[in-house]
Design an enzyme around this catalytic site. Structure first.
Site, PDB file in Angstrom:
ATOM      1  N   THR B  61      88.700  38.452   0.947  1.00  0.00           N
ATOM      2  CA  THR B  61      89.866  39.305   1.197  1.00  0.00           C
ATOM      3  C   THR B  61      89.443  40.657   1.743  1.00  0.00           C
ATOM      4  O   THR B  61      90.119  41.245   2.584  1.00  0.00           O
ATOM      5  CB  THR B  61      90.658  39.495  -0.111  1.00  0.00           C
ATOM      6  OG1 THR B  61      91.001  38.218  -0.626  1.00  0.00           O
ATOM      7  CG2 THR B  61      91.905  40.330   0.105  1.00  0.00           C
ATOM      8  N   TYR B 152      80.355  32.480  -6.698  1.00  0.00           N
ATOM      9  CA  TYR B 152      81.647  32.474  -6.001  1.00  0.00           C
ATOM     10  C   TYR B 152      81.747  31.158  -5.218  1.00  0.00           C
ATOM     11  O   TYR B 152      81.051  30.966  -4.229  1.00  0.00           O
ATOM     12  CB  TYR B 152      81.682  33.691  -5.072  1.00  0.00           C
ATOM     13  CG  TYR B 152      82.894  33.857  -4.186  1.00  0.00           C
ATOM     14  CD1 TYR B 152      84.066  33.121  -4.338  1.00  0.00           C
ATOM     15  CD2 TYR B 152      82.880  34.821  -3.169  1.00  0.00           C
ATOM     16  CE1 TYR B 152      85.151  33.312  -3.513  1.00  0.00           C
ATOM     17  CE2 TYR B 152      83.971  35.026  -2.328  1.00  0.00           C
ATOM     18  CZ  TYR B 152      85.102  34.257  -2.509  1.00  0.00           C
ATOM     19  OH  TYR B 152      86.190  34.449  -1.676  1.00  0.00           O
ATOM     20  N   LYS B 182      83.695  32.260 -10.057  1.00  0.00           N
ATOM     21  CA  LYS B 182      85.014  32.426  -9.411  1.00  0.00           C
ATOM     22  C   LYS B 182      85.224  31.133  -8.662  1.00  0.00           C
ATOM     23  O   LYS B 182      84.564  30.874  -7.653  1.00  0.00           O
ATOM     24  CB  LYS B 182      84.952  33.602  -8.445  1.00  0.00           C
ATOM     25  CG  LYS B 182      86.114  33.698  -7.457  1.00  0.00           C
ATOM     26  CD  LYS B 182      85.927  34.917  -6.564  1.00  0.00           C
ATOM     27  CE  LYS B 182      87.011  35.216  -5.550  1.00  0.00           C
ATOM     28  NZ  LYS B 182      88.025  34.254  -5.241  1.00  0.00           N
ATOM     29  N   SER B 184      87.250  28.893  -6.410  1.00  0.00           N
ATOM     30  CA  SER B 184      88.339  28.875  -5.427  1.00  0.00           C
ATOM     31  C   SER B 184      88.379  27.542  -4.700  1.00  0.00           C
ATOM     32  O   SER B 184      88.422  27.486  -3.471  1.00  0.00           O
ATOM     33  CB  SER B 184      88.162  30.024  -4.435  1.00  0.00           C
ATOM     34  OG  SER B 184      88.162  31.262  -5.104  1.00  0.00           O
ATOM     35  N   VAL B 225      90.955  35.341 -10.002  1.00  0.00           N
ATOM     36  CA  VAL B 225      90.642  36.330  -8.960  1.00  0.00           C
ATOM     37  C   VAL B 225      91.410  35.933  -7.722  1.00  0.00           C
ATOM     38  O   VAL B 225      91.311  34.773  -7.294  1.00  0.00           O
ATOM     39  CB  VAL B 225      89.136  36.308  -8.593  1.00  0.00           C
ATOM     40  CG1 VAL B 225      88.826  37.408  -7.584  1.00  0.00           C
ATOM     41  CG2 VAL B 225      88.266  36.448  -9.814  1.00  0.00           C
ATOM     42  N   SER B 227      93.794  37.368  -3.944  1.00  0.00           N
ATOM     43  CA  SER B 227      94.311  38.438  -3.103  1.00  0.00           C
ATOM     44  C   SER B 227      95.754  38.775  -3.451  1.00  0.00           C
ATOM     45  O   SER B 227      96.177  39.920  -3.330  1.00  0.00           O
ATOM     46  CB  SER B 227      94.219  38.023  -1.636  1.00  0.00           C
ATOM     47  OG  SER B 227      95.001  36.872  -1.419  1.00  0.00           O
TER      48      SER B 227
END
Lengths: 316, 316, 316, 316
Positions: B61, B152, B182, B184, B225, B227
């Site tokens: 982000t 990540y 994290k 994602s 976490v 945006s």
């Protein structure tokens, strides 16, 4: 218009790249630092043993993306310095994820007397269309307006699916120094359209999938950039000669042999790390390990591939 | 063993991250330079208007990969400096294609008092197995051994298909400061196995696909976490509360509404550029344009999405 | 309008599918012919040992696409015939690459008293948009207008990237008998929007990625269709019960155990062939080999997975 | 060994396919039924107007997968019947997802006097290795042991990533009637290795990506199978002639023109539906609409493409 004229001027003054260009490996010491002392003998090897006088520095083969901006500058400078009088063209790849880094490298390349620069598409954020990519290349080029700019097309690694022919379309209007493309993709319709667009503009189209170069030759490419030309340059020149002489059968036989080597290498896992070790084995140059995230390769693997290469080279 | 003990020590002393973490945007001026003057009001906005007190700086982000190493340092320092006494955790993303750059950023993060660092997998050269990636993260971590390290995981953008649970497996033995992930990605089996492995180690598992957070909550993640928590933090806290209170129906209704916003945004082309402009619209902060290769987005697009967000926020 | 009324009528009269649905395997004899004699004991096993009373016949697990139209008819008829009084719902998958074949199977399903039919998207020629797919499903449905129709969404295998929520949008206007979706995808935003759309219409949303069912439960799905419910039905019912009772911790612990089994199975190469052999091992039913292009699996592989399943089942 | 001898025998007696093969469209009436009355004039058009005397029936272009087994039989029979004395080779594609269907079609093809059969890889369940695919093809071949068998390689549509050269390796030992490959992929290393393997066995390697045929010619393919040869056969023969005469420049110029047409068509969305309508426009044959899931194309689109084709054909 001025832009048009500049473009034309550069096209006329720039020496068009033809023939083979070696995408160079980056020598590292065992502790992982760049090892500039290998550059001079590397150049001698390319020129004397392989007959290759053009290099593409800090690209994929050179682990450019794994180097810092400062390391890339040192390497580019070393290639330009030691190549003087020996190499015909030193093209410095300046593509980075960050535009600012690319601009700094472009500016530096101009200052060290490089013959040209090249930019790959950013691959983390992917340009949403050809305009976005052209703009990115333009902004890099603006930091070295006097240097020929080559677009480096490698969709298999970047994941960017834009067609190169779309990127080239009209690019001379925004980048007067644009001079061609290193095309490392499989779509030969797209390649053909790049050739068709480039020929009247006197740009170079250089093919980058070494194992199928012959197919690109018949489509009219000017030359080739690849990692295997570091150690198979002399042999590939025979493919090109055979093709140029209209001897398709011989060109094909040699190209099939080349394919066999690559197929064998791929069966062992042929990444930049293995490739680098193969070059060390074949050339005797101490190129050292790759940098993380690449893992060092088993020497035995590289030796097996190197043996295939020697068998072949001696046969011809 | 010492390593084991250190690992345990850190796990006990480190404040575990829970709840919402905003993946921050990077303010740029109209001429494309980083605009540090916006950081202080940005922090106030997050804390006061969204109730969000943790940030993830220089990630996707934040266009981290489009920034230079020096710009990333300046930004990280500004977030740490202005966040003092206001933010609970400043996690600095230090992932780069170049290990050396990542190491330099990790070292710097430690020097400015960051609460943790995070590393995404290199995506140009892709680690060939979990070992290669663990080694890369380890070498980064070695430059900031006292800082909690978070992996990540963003396979959709990196193209790295390793399972996060494989990366985590035994990582505490090579990285004593490892503290979580994290996540994602869309593969909730892999996520579940990360949670299962992390819970006894007191690590944080933070989910990163905002529009399906509820699904991750039931699998036991510690937080998220993303945006959208920049501008929808307050609303998402209601989803978490409803879930924590066992009110699935309410949690679901809110999550469905959230999904609708994202679906609408995606129908307009929802990339980091649009997202950044949406944040400017909703927050009033002048975040400026993105950097190439991202193109600035049409303001009207961002306004349409911002309106949906406001409609929703006011309804709740 | 009549269409509207019919649609409403059907929704009110149709028994909504909830809970677990076994995607059945197709018993073959050693010489590769369908073995109908196994259907009756198969039904008893599902009902008595696993507590599963709904089946999805001739789907992916049942190697539907590898069967001839005539074989599919025989199998569907046997399931309906032997299931009478024992099974609650027999859903016959009638999706084929050829619309005409699908129509013939739909017509036949109605004639044998199936409780519903389901259609997967054609995957060789991929529908270019949601309209094309809705039209295809509509034309199939027209051959069995009295049977509830369920869309079978399996993007990972079909390669069709249309969102299911887009397919569902307004589908009741063109297919009055539409009753829901078997959602076997990873995109839970899309799943959530299917649930949101289906709830007021009293349609069933059944999840199909068994190893992450818990995540779908919190998003409000009505049940699940999967291959593992053939042999892990009883265990998965405990996950559902725990979730329904608000005991997230227990549900999660069980789901994590389930994930471990699947991760182990996948490490051995968990395709329909292995899965089928696992079912033979666990149930004792002689399901036989798969049909080409699937290869028979090593029995030892299936036994290792079956042992994990038994260990787990006995522990609970 | 007998097998070896049979293989050799067949290779010697079979007329090797060379030159252009039209992948035929399937004429449908407006109500969606196959329209056999168009086959006879279709054959006359191919022979008289395009100079094309070989056809590949019921393949991708012919919507083979969208037809029933019975429809495929009727079509194959019509092509064989009306082609007698006019066509040199009628190759019937008999690939299906179901082995049994493929076997039935193979047996039928033998009974109607087809010159050969071809099988594409099943694409729903993908063969896990080359052995699985060879076994599948072998079982089909066993239903028509006297007919030459050609493997149809189309990875872009099947999603099967096996290399064709791996499939060919040793296939003559299990399929004595094997005679070659229709290679519709982009990987020219793989293609080259197919040619290298096929030449001493007297098999045909036919290329299937029409817009880059020239690249395949230089690698030694024997001919080409494609949809565009239905309406651009005469023009492509000029490319082949130019190449055969060593006139690369002319071959290239023509191939680039051809690429332009395809690029234009693709910009309008060039699928089998559009392609079929283009053929109707150019040839005047009433081929009718495609079958679902393909949607009929806008006539104006096809007319625009047809105009480009006519412009080009008249220019040469």
């Amino acid at each position: 218009m001025l832009t048009e004229r500049l473009s034309t001027d550069m096209s006329q003054s720039v020496k068009k790249i033809t023939g083979l260009v070696a995408a160079t490996f980056t020598p590292l010491s065992e502790d992982g630092e760049i090892n500039l002392s290998v550059i001079a003998p590397y150049i001698d090897y390319l020129v004397d043993k392989q007959g290759v006088k053009c290099v593409f520095v800090n690209g994929t083969t050179g682990e450019g993306c794994s180097l810092t901006v400062d390391e890339r500058k040192q390497l580019a400078a070393a290639w330009c310095h030691h190549g003087k009088g020996k190499l015909e063209q030193v093209i410095v790849h300046v593509g980075c994820l960050s535009l600012k880094d690319s601009q700094e490298l472009a500016h530096h390349a101009a200052s060290i007397g490089a013959n040209g620069i090249s930019v790959i598409s950013p691959s983390y954020f992917k340009p949403m269309n050809a305009d976005a990519l052209r703009l990115f290349i333009k902004e890099v080029s603006a930091s070295a307006p006097g240097l020929p700019m080559y677009y480096y097309h490698l969709p298999g690694l970047t994941g960017v699916t834009l067609e190169a022919a779309d990127v080239l379309d009209g690019i001379e209007k925004v980048i007067p120094s644009f001079q061609g493309v290193k095309y490392s993709g499989m779509d030969l319709r797209d390649l053909g359209q790049c050739v068709s667009y480039s020929q009247p503009r006197n740009w170079s189209v250089l093919y980058g999938v070494d194992e199928q170069l012959l197919a690109a030759l018949v489509l009219g490419v000017d030359g080739a950039v690849g990692s295997t030309y570091n150690y198979l340059g002399r042999m590939v020149k025979q493919i090109i000669s055979a093709f140029d002489n209209g001897n398709h059968s011989q060109a094909r036989t040699l190209q099939f042999k080349f394919m066999e080597i690559i197929t064998f290498a791929r069966s062992l896992g042929f990444d930049v790390s293995v490739n680098k070790q193969v070059m060390s084995e074949v050339s005797g140059l101490p190129l050292g390990p790759p940098r993380l995230p690449l893992l060092p390769c088993l020497v035995s693997k590289a030796q097996a591939i190197a043996q295939k290469i020697r068998d072949f080279s001696q046969g011809h």
